[in-house]
Design an enzyme around this catalytic site. Sequence first.
Site, PDB file in Angstrom:
ATOM      1  N   SER A 299       0.861  -1.192   0.000  1.00 57.24           N
ATOM      2  CA  SER A 299       0.000   0.000   0.000  1.00 57.24           C
ATOM      3  C   SER A 299       0.890   1.232   0.000  1.00 57.24           C
ATOM      4  CB  SER A 299      -0.851   0.039   1.270  1.00 57.24           C
ATOM      5  OG  SER A 299      -0.044   0.401   2.377  1.00 57.24           O
ATOM      6  N   ASP A 300       0.372   2.359  -0.392  1.00 56.58           N
ATOM      7  CA  ASP A 300       1.120   3.586  -0.149  1.00 56.58           C
ATOM      8  C   ASP A 300       1.151   3.818   1.363  1.00 56.58           C
ATOM      9  OD1 ASP A 300       2.561   5.901  -0.380  1.00 56.58           O
ATOM     10  OD2 ASP A 300       1.310   6.781  -1.935  1.00 56.58           O
TER      11      ASP A 300
END
Length: 798
Positions: A299-300
């Site tokens: 994920s970011d």
Amino acid sequence: MKPFFCASHAAFLPLLLLVSLACLQATAQTVPASNRQLASKELNDRVEALLSKMTIEEKIGQLVQYSPGTGHAPPGSKLTYDELVANGQVGSFLYVVSRDKINHYQHIAMERSRLKIPLIFGMDVIHGHRTIFPVPLGLAASWDPAVPEAVARMSAVEARADGISWVFSPMVDIARDPRWGRITESNGEDPYLGSAMARAWVKGYQQDDLSKPDSVAVSVKHFAAYGAVVAGREYNAVDMSEIMLRQVYLEPYRAAVEAGAATVMSAYVSVNGVPASANPFLLTQVLRKEWGFNGFVVSDEGAVAGLRNHGIGADADTVARKALEAGVDMEMDGTLYSTHLLSQVRSGKIPESVVNEAVRRILRVKFALGLFERPYAVEAPAYDATPDRRAAARKVADETFVLLKNDPAGNMGKLLPLTDKIGKVALIGLLADSQREMVDATAGTGDPKFVITLRKALSDRLGNRLLYAEGCGLLSGKDANVLKQIYLNTDHPSPAAELPLPDDAMTIAAAVETAKQADVVIMALGESAYWMETEAESRTRLGFTGSQEQLLEAVVATGKPVILVVVSGRPLELTWAADHLPAILEAWSPGMEAGPALTDVLFGDVDPSGKLPASLPRYVGQEPLYYAQLPTGEPAHGDLSHMPRNSAERFMSRYVDEENAALFPFGWGLSYTNFSYGQPTIDRSEVPLREVADSEHKPVVTVGVDVKNTGSVVGTEVVQLYLRNTVASVEQPVRELKGFARVTLAPGEHKQIKFPLGFDELSFYNVELKRVVEPTTYKIWVGSSSLATKETRLKVTE
Ligand code: BGC
């Protein structure tokens, strides 16, 4: 999840479910794995053997990434990072930059953890690791895939030497709105150019072989369509048709995945109502099932926690589950996976098989990188900007500058290139003399002390013929509020934060006096790279920051000939400058060798060869502005430079107060020589539809054009091919780039440039979201920018 080419009907749901499962599986089997190394049997046998020994706690540990720099333990944990690593409760760290620290944690993982699974250390390496190159938008302006490949190669060597084997790069988001600060990290507005650059970045980092000791795994980001945030406002929603998503925005990610990208980063934004970091359509359907991606998704940073703000789950359990089940294998720098998955697996809410699959994907990359065999950073001398590194950074920067304008300045003729016989030169602007500003916020571990500024390089060349004046602050004047906020809010004291507000009126007056003493003035103006571009730096205005516009106008008023060097990470409004100045060079944010490279081009030792990867607007109100517009029923035509004077001039797709056209269009860039183009030719003017449809990736026709250097110096041209599909079941852009080639020609020399075209270039997504070719005529233009006019045609017959 979106239905996949299978019709659906509620009454037959159970049957259809079976059919659609079969359809999905059939597809999954037929799509080859994107990275062959990660698919190898030997590697997967090792993964399975290890997986079979892991406890569920250790498995979840692999999905967890922390940033240990900011404390001794992650928020809410009673254990230290050392203890977590020893327990196998963490799989990765980010932002650990010292070799000693990396080895410290890795020794714990390899010696004290039960299964001795190495950590993978990730880092933002955006345009160089220690050697800092121009920002990615500048690299894209080279239109030369060898450039990002070379940058990625050197970055990989330097990162790996520091123990970093995973880089959060390349960013391949299409960016069509320069209000969005991250356009600076992008390849600009075009999917064809963006895809070519994406492939090159991946190749440079990974070398088609992750096991090489100087390869690093990439993380292609930010999947997907982050660049299309509404109104250019950071982290805003993205909402677009699926045709647009597939035809434009997904293309560069696909190119990177096909080039073997080992990991992909899911974006912060929501795409058509579903957050990208919990989006099964993007992360499972498109990425894995359609593209065969077999690496892992991270994920970011904090994006899983951010899912609660998107309102797609009432509690942390729900959003953590949604992210994992959608296909986010590792949570970047967050605590939801570490604290909200275990109980859900124990209760049966999350099948353990979902966790197993995520672990497999992560372990594959760790094995492929050789981390089990070579987990540690090896001893190496401290970084120094050695001559070979400087030479590489300078050569790259040389290719990125775009000469926007070079008109004769009265009886002086063209101001550029400068000659060594020139008299006094006044250099004006803080950006000509700031090491800090050449190494922007995305420059990671780059140290500003290695930067050679324009002032330094020019003074080496001109000695006491160079006069210098700072001109004004970058964040004073109309941006003083930004400066004040930095001053008040920053956690990281910086030179800018300690500065009092400068007295612009006084320094502008001094700059005017300096200009008056010179024969020629060079002004380096733009925006503060450190504070006004990249993440969380969206802008509503696209002018020069601070009081620089007043400074420019005051200096121009002296009547001295002025050359403007624009230092910016995004397209700026240069409207006044373009109307009043004879010469403008777009320099982007040029990195460590800013000064020497700019001097190369200003003095003509190197011919400027960059071309705009993004349109430069006249006014911010035109944004998002890009050349590949869709057609309209009331197309604009005629002279749009004045207000409509009658209804015929009014009722068309236009503005009443400004032209539609860019100030400088996509693909634009001048040289110190001139190039002439012959009439483009095509080896077949008609081709049957079936032949194109069956051609797979092979070309079916070739367009040729003769390009000649008609000037008196050696020059490099980027020859560009655009086409328009004139009749299709879904409307097609008025122009699309489908080929480009760099060519260097001596005076009088000419070359035939060839552009192969096949299904890949001629196809589009129809309403069923299938990539198709239909009977049509393509208009094909070849030339030096998106304004190319020399035309040929291709007919695709039934
Ligand atoms: C950015 C990513 C970056 C990550 C780690 C995020 O805020 O969006 O591009 O890779 O931080 O630094």
